[in-house]
Every structure is written in structure tokens, then in C-alpha cells.
Scaffold this motif. Sequence first.
Motif, PDB file in Angstrom:
ATOM      1  N   ALA A   1       0.838  -1.191   0.000  1.00  0.00           N
ATOM      2  CA  ALA A   1       0.000   0.000   0.000  1.00  0.00           C
ATOM      3  C   ALA A   1       0.875   1.244   0.000  1.00  0.00           C
ATOM      4  CB  ALA A   1      -0.914  -0.013   1.216  1.00  0.00           C
ATOM      5  N   SER A   2       0.486   2.225  -0.796  1.00  0.00           N
ATOM      6  CA  SER A   2       1.308   3.408  -0.987  1.00  0.00           C
ATOM      7  C   SER A   2       0.575   4.651  -0.525  1.00  0.00           C
ATOM      8  CB  SER A   2       1.666   3.540  -2.478  1.00  0.00           C
ATOM      9  OG  SER A   2       2.200   4.813  -2.747  1.00  0.00           O
ATOM     10  N   ARG A   3       1.312   5.578   0.041  1.00  0.00           N
ATOM     11  CA  ARG A   3       0.725   6.873   0.402  1.00  0.00           C
ATOM     12  C   ARG A   3       0.281   7.634  -0.833  1.00  0.00           C
ATOM     13  NH1 ARG A   3       5.153  10.301   3.236  1.00  0.00           N
ATOM     14  NH2 ARG A   3       6.496   9.057   1.872  1.00  0.00           N
ATOM     15  N   TYR A   4       1.068   7.557  -1.871  1.00  0.00           N
ATOM     16  CA  TYR A   4       0.885   8.448  -3.012  1.00  0.00           C
ATOM     17  C   TYR A   4       0.233   7.780  -4.228  1.00  0.00           C
ATOM     18  CZ  TYR A   4       4.245  11.356  -0.423  1.00  0.00           C
ATOM     19  OH  TYR A   4       4.880  12.107   0.526  1.00  0.00           O
ATOM     20  N   PHE A   5       0.404   6.479  -4.378  1.00  0.00           N
ATOM     21  CA  PHE A   5      -0.033   5.793  -5.604  1.00  0.00           C
ATOM     22  C   PHE A   5      -1.270   4.945  -5.282  1.00  0.00           C
ATOM     23  CE2 PHE A   5       4.498   6.649  -5.953  1.00  0.00           C
ATOM     24  CZ  PHE A   5       4.569   7.299  -7.177  1.00  0.00           C
ATOM     25  N   ARG A   6      -2.424   5.582  -5.308  1.00  0.00           N
ATOM     26  CA  ARG A   6      -3.659   4.956  -4.844  1.00  0.00           C
ATOM     27  C   ARG A   6      -4.497   4.359  -5.973  1.00  0.00           C
ATOM     28  NH1 ARG A   6      -5.384  10.028  -0.840  1.00  0.00           N
ATOM     29  NH2 ARG A   6      -3.373  10.102   0.297  1.00  0.00           N
ATOM     30  N   HIS A   7      -4.090   4.573  -7.206  1.00  0.00           N
ATOM     31  CA  HIS A   7      -4.889   4.136  -8.348  1.00  0.00           C
ATOM     32  C   HIS A   7      -4.170   3.110  -9.219  1.00  0.00           C
ATOM     33  CE1 HIS A   7      -6.676   7.985  -7.098  1.00  0.00           C
ATOM     34  NE2 HIS A   7      -7.810   7.421  -7.469  1.00  0.00           N
ATOM     35  N   GLY A   8      -3.132   2.513  -8.655  1.00  0.00           N
ATOM     36  CA  GLY A   8      -2.450   1.443  -9.354  1.00  0.00           C
ATOM     37  C   GLY A   8      -1.504   1.920 -10.429  1.00  0.00           C
ATOM     38  N   VAL A   9      -1.028   0.972 -11.208  1.00  0.00           N
ATOM     39  CA  VAL A   9      -0.137   1.237 -12.337  1.00  0.00           C
ATOM     40  C   VAL A   9      -0.688   0.497 -13.545  1.00  0.00           C
ATOM     41  CG1 VAL A   9       1.874   1.537 -10.840  1.00  0.00           C
ATOM     42  CG2 VAL A   9       1.371  -0.726 -11.809  1.00  0.00           C
ATOM     43  N   ALA A  10      -0.258   0.921 -14.724  1.00  0.00           N
ATOM     44  CA  ALA A  10      -0.749   0.286 -15.948  1.00  0.00           C
ATOM     45  C   ALA A  10       0.271   0.481 -17.058  1.00  0.00           C
ATOM     46  CB  ALA A  10      -2.098   0.882 -16.366  1.00  0.00           C
ATOM     47  N   SER A  11       0.171  -0.375 -18.066  1.00  0.00           N
ATOM     48  CA  SER A  11       0.988  -0.216 -19.268  1.00  0.00           C
ATOM     49  C   SER A  11       0.122  -0.523 -20.476  1.00  0.00           C
ATOM     50  CB  SER A  11       2.208  -1.144 -19.234  1.00  0.00           C
ATOM     51  OG  SER A  11       1.815  -2.503 -19.351  1.00  0.00           O
ATOM     52  N   GLY A  12       0.589  -0.100 -21.649  1.00  0.00           N
ATOM     53  CA  GLY A  12      -0.229  -0.317 -22.830  1.00  0.00           C
ATOM     54  C   GLY A  12       0.494  -0.058 -24.133  1.00  0.00           C
ATOM     55  N   ASP A  13      -0.163  -0.440 -25.220  1.00  0.00           N
ATOM     56  CA  ASP A  13       0.288  -0.221 -26.594  1.00  0.00           C
ATOM     57  C   ASP A  13       1.739  -0.647 -26.818  1.00  0.00           C
ATOM     58  OD1 ASP A  13      -2.206   0.704 -27.152  1.00  0.00           O
ATOM     59  OD2 ASP A  13      -1.622   2.751 -27.664  1.00  0.00           O
ATOM     60  N   PRO A  14       2.041  -1.932 -26.595  1.00  0.00           N
ATOM     61  CA  PRO A  14       3.433  -2.373 -26.761  1.00  0.00           C
ATOM     62  C   PRO A  14       3.892  -2.338 -28.203  1.00  0.00           C
ATOM     63  CG  PRO A  14       1.966  -4.243 -26.404  1.00  0.00           C
ATOM     64  CD  PRO A  14       1.138  -3.023 -26.188  1.00  0.00           C
ATOM     65  N   LEU A  15       5.038  -1.729 -28.435  1.00  0.00           N
ATOM     66  CA  LEU A  15       5.752  -1.759 -29.708  1.00  0.00           C
ATOM     67  C   LEU A  15       7.021  -2.585 -29.518  1.00  0.00           C
ATOM     68  CD1 LEU A  15       5.475   2.027 -30.696  1.00  0.00           C
ATOM     69  CD2 LEU A  15       3.943   0.150 -31.345  1.00  0.00           C
ATOM     70  N   PRO A  16       7.737  -2.907 -30.572  1.00  0.00           N
ATOM     71  CA  PRO A  16       8.954  -3.704 -30.388  1.00  0.00           C
ATOM     72  C   PRO A  16       9.997  -3.052 -29.483  1.00  0.00           C
ATOM     73  CG  PRO A  16       8.249  -3.814 -32.657  1.00  0.00           C
ATOM     74  CD  PRO A  16       7.363  -2.799 -31.990  1.00  0.00           C
ATOM     75  N   GLU A  17      10.040  -1.724 -29.452  1.00  0.00           N
ATOM     76  CA  GLU A  17      11.069  -1.064 -28.641  1.00  0.00           C
ATOM     77  C   GLU A  17      10.491  -0.071 -27.650  1.00  0.00           C
ATOM     78  OE1 GLU A  17      13.848   0.650 -31.350  1.00  0.00           O
ATOM     79  OE2 GLU A  17      14.609  -1.290 -32.039  1.00  0.00           O
ATOM     80  N   ALA A  18       9.158  -0.074 -27.451  1.00  0.00           N
ATOM     81  CA  ALA A  18       8.565   0.940 -26.576  1.00  0.00           C
ATOM     82  C   ALA A  18       7.254   0.438 -25.992  1.00  0.00           C
ATOM     83  CB  ALA A  18       8.326   2.242 -27.359  1.00  0.00           C
ATOM     84  N   VAL A  19       6.874   1.051 -24.875  1.00  0.00           N
ATOM     85  CA  VAL A  19       5.600   0.747 -24.242  1.00  0.00           C
ATOM     86  C   VAL A  19       5.194   1.958 -23.403  1.00  0.00           C
ATOM     87  CG1 VAL A  19       6.586  -0.309 -22.149  1.00  0.00           C
ATOM     88  CG2 VAL A  19       4.320  -1.027 -22.957  1.00  0.00           C
ATOM     89  N   ILE A  20       3.891   2.178 -23.280  1.00  0.00           N
ATOM     90  CA  ILE A  20       3.364   3.253 -22.444  1.00  0.00           C
ATOM     91  C   ILE A  20       3.284   2.769 -20.997  1.00  0.00           C
ATOM     92  CG2 ILE A  20       1.348   4.716 -21.967  1.00  0.00           C
ATOM     93  CD1 ILE A  20       2.586   5.531 -24.529  1.00  0.00           C
ATOM     94  N   LEU A  21       3.769   3.579 -20.063  1.00  0.00           N
ATOM     95  CA  LEU A  21       3.613   3.318 -18.632  1.00  0.00           C
ATOM     96  C   LEU A  21       2.742   4.409 -18.033  1.00  0.00           C
ATOM     97  CD1 LEU A  21       7.260   2.366 -17.598  1.00  0.00           C
ATOM     98  CD2 LEU A  21       5.444   0.864 -18.466  1.00  0.00           C
ATOM     99  N   TRP A  22       1.924   4.042 -17.034  1.00  0.00           N
ATOM    100  CA  TRP A  22       0.941   4.986 -16.465  1.00  0.00           C
ATOM    101  C   TRP A  22       0.802   4.780 -14.963  1.00  0.00           C
ATOM    102  CZ3 TRP A  22      -3.237   4.442 -13.373  1.00  0.00           C
ATOM    103  CH2 TRP A  22      -4.072   5.560 -13.218  1.00  0.00           C
ATOM    104  N   THR A  23       0.547   5.886 -14.272  1.00  0.00           N
ATOM    105  CA  THR A  23       0.082   5.845 -12.889  1.00  0.00           C
ATOM    106  C   THR A  23      -0.591   7.173 -12.573  1.00  0.00           C
ATOM    107  OG1 THR A  23       0.644   5.239 -10.611  1.00  0.00           O
ATOM    108  CG2 THR A  23       2.143   6.755 -11.749  1.00  0.00           C
TER     109      THR A  23
END
Length: 530
Positions: free
Chosen positions: A26-48
Motif C-alpha cells: 500500500a502506498s501513500r501516493y499511488f492509490r490508483h495502481g499502475v498500468a501499461s499499454g500499446d506495446p511496440l517492439p522497442e517501446a511501451v506506455i507506462l501509467w500511474t
Amino acid sequence: MGGAGALGASSLALLAAGGLPAHAGASRYFRHGVASGDPLPEAVILWTRVTPTDEATPGSGRGPVVDVAWQVARDAAFSNVVAHGTVRTGPDADHTVKVDVGGLAPDSSYHYRFVLDGDASAVGRTRTAPAATASVDALRFGVVSCSNWEAGYFSAYRHLAARDDLFGVIHLGDYIYEYGTGDFDAGGDVIRRNEPAHEILSLADYRMRHALYKTDPDLQAVHARHPFMIVWDDHEVANNAWSGGAGNHDEVTEGPYANRLAASRKAYFEWMPVRVGPGGTIHRRLRFGRLAELTLLDLRGYRSKQASGGAVDDPSRTITGDAQMSWLKSGLSASADETSWRLIGNSVMISPVALGSVPAYLLGPLGRLLGLPAGGMAVNSDQWDGYTADRQELLGHLHGGRIENTVFLTGDIHTSWANDVPLTAATYPVSPSVATEMVVPSVTSDNIDDILGVPARTLTLIAEGAVRLTNRHVRWSELDSHGYGVIDVTDERVRMSYHALSDRTRPDATSSLMASFAVGDGTQRLTRLS
């Protein structure tokens, strides 16, 4: 990969020194989780999303600007870090953090996390796509759509999060719903209440609703476990949305639709791990070696207003828009020479459906799911049935160009279908099938037995039989269950397994296999598997 501010620099120093646990819980600051998306061969989106102070709640417009550190590693212990940096965020972005991490190795798994002021997020796992020319033996994806918060729990996400055999999850739209509490069918019951309680209209409203969904533990789990490939449908804005309005929007009482659309889009781009194109476009392609290409369509942003009767055949009306149609056709032609399979993330059903044989007492609830006008016209006006010129142009392109192995992956209608996609439905199977379509059930949103308030597998059996009687290209439909799909792709075939949940109103719902269908290489026709 990004300059470090004051907080970011201290966080990066801790990371470099190994001063943070691999999973901080459990985190003080990161209350909505993490996510990733749209994988390319050399890149991916990261989110929080970060909550740096208690006042910085979603949609509040309050809280400080902060620098959030991010880190990507080969291992969950972060002993082999391959990329890191910082992202500055604040109220203007609703304190969301989104980074397109490049320089990664193709077809590789990674772990990632975010840090603010020494506090680490949960650890996410993601992966990159194979190189465009790579030989790929098999792919497996989860496929979902239509998750209404008030209608139940997101157990479908929990079951997908528990799997370690998925490349990622394809989400076909209606990730959130815009309605106020109790305004959208939930089998007569509100299982858990929306926030805000009213229908969402403003930027703050949309931000709060997105935030509510991302407090769900099952949704957080599946995002942390698998990269997502997402496209929107209508409820990310309002029901039956089209380019200039929506069925669930009244400009007299709710203001200009353009304002609502802009607010919903800004919140969506902030809160979702999607790669956004020029001008806010979301239709895009993702390539998985020489095995498959996934095309994700925007079937709301450019479409003409829904119509009925003979107007559905008007060639001036469009569901894709001219530019997206040209882009789609050229991409399919190119892919035919480069990949074995063409998967199309298609938010509304493309297969024609005639309902003339469905009894009147079932036509109403079935029509609500299929987008029929209130008068009961037996045409699927919110879907490709309402835009027959565009459908014929696309299917004619597949047929004329001899483009085989196209599979439409579809959501929207809260029910499960396995369809051949005929060039001319009236003469099928004499006329050819030019593609196949696999429609997945809703995560929670109402289907036929919910709307009718009857036990599953009772009256709906009559509706299913009537649909098949009139529509010979519909190989199977199941109108009761909630759940998800799992699609397997090999050079030889694409198989969809349809999974049903035991009870959407229970957070511990179990999952069982309903049916499996496959399309073989070069056949354009589905076969049910035992």
C-alpha cells in the motif's frame, strides 16, 4: 530519459542505491495502481496517478506540481535497471503520469514502478512486441468490454490477472459508464454506487469517474499484470455517441456537446495507457511479428448520426469517416503480404443481424442491446448495420483484394456471438464469408436475462434460436452470461474461448468455459470446438 526535479532526484538516488523494496505494498501516493499499454517492439506506455497531498483528489484541481520518478527493470527486484527518468505532473494533468518508454528490447518482459519522495508504487509487469519481421509461434490475449461499475464486480479482470500465459489484454470499449447512480440498468439493483453520483458532464466529473474505476482491486491487478490495448466506444463520453452529439446528451439542459466531448477526451487521455496520435486520434495498429497485426478502430469520433429505415443505406453516411476508412483498407492490404492474421479491434458488431423472427416480448430487450430504434425496426442502427455503405466498402475490399484471415474482435452488446461475416448475408452460404467475428460478453453490463429479470438460460434460449434461424452466418450466440474471452493465434488458426462468470454481483465469482470457436487459415469460417 527526462530531467529530475527536486523530488525526482531524491527518488532516483534511492532507486540507484537499492533503497526501495521491489513491492512497497500500500502506498501513500499511488492509490490508483499502475498500468501499461500499446506495446511496440522497442517501446511501451507506462501509467500511474499520484496523490501528493490529501487535497489532491481526482478532479479537484488542487495539489502541488511534483516530479515523479519511473524505473524499468529486467527483474522484479530491480537489480537490472534498463531505463529510468522523471515526469512532472500536477493539477493540469489531474496528477496522472504517462511516459512512452523507448529503447527497449523486442519481445521482452519488464517490470516497472514509480516513486515519489521515497514512496514506491506497486510493481507492474509489461512486455514489448516482437520485431516486425520476427517469426512468432503463438500469441494469446484476453478480450473484454463493457464494465459497468454499478452492475457488479470486475471478477473478469481478476481471472485474467491470475493468468501468466497472456501477452496482454484487448479492451474493446465502455471501460467506464457516464450515467448517474441508478440511471443505467443493473438488473434493478445498484451493487456499488457511482462517484460522482450524478451523470458526468464536466472535466472534473470524468476525472472522478475514471478514478473510481481505477480503485477497483481487480482492475488494478489486471493492469499491473498485463499491457492493455484499448479502444473507446460510446460510454466513455455518452450513450450512442456520434461525431456531433449523443443519444444521452441534451444540449438544452447539459450544454454544448463539444464541451462534454472535450472534457471526456482529456480525462480519457490522462487516465488511460494509450498512445495518442496527431490531433487526438486513437485508431492505430500494433504489429506482432509476422504472425498478426491488431488494428484498433475509432467508431465514434467520425461517424454520422444514427438513422433508421432506408437512411441506413445512404452512401453519404459513415461509421469510420473517409480518412479512417482509407487508412484501414490500405493497412489491411499491406498486412496481407506481411502477417498471417489481421485482428480488428471493432467496438460495435459488423455482422448483419435480422430480428424478424424474434418474438415481440424479446425484441424489446434484445433491441436495446443491439441499438435498435424505439419503434422496433429490425436493423442494428448503432452498429455497422446502420452504415451499410461503409460495411459493403470494407467487406468488398477484403473480397476484391483476396485479403484472407481477417478476424473482427467486438464488444458493445453485452452478449457472446460467433459469426461468419458474409459478403451478402441474404444469400449466405452461397455467397462467401470474407471474415469472421468474435463478440465477447460484458464484464458486468446488463444482458437479456438481466433486462427481463428472468433466470439465465430460460427465455433467452428462444431468442438465440430465433436469431440463428434468420441469420445463417451466426454460428452461435449466448445472451445471458457475463465474462471475457481469450483468443489464441497461431499460423494455423485463431481460436476464441468464451468464459462465463458465476455471478457478477459477487466479488468471488468463479469462471467457467462456455464455448470455443476457431477459424482455420484461409477458411473465413468458424468451427465450434468440443
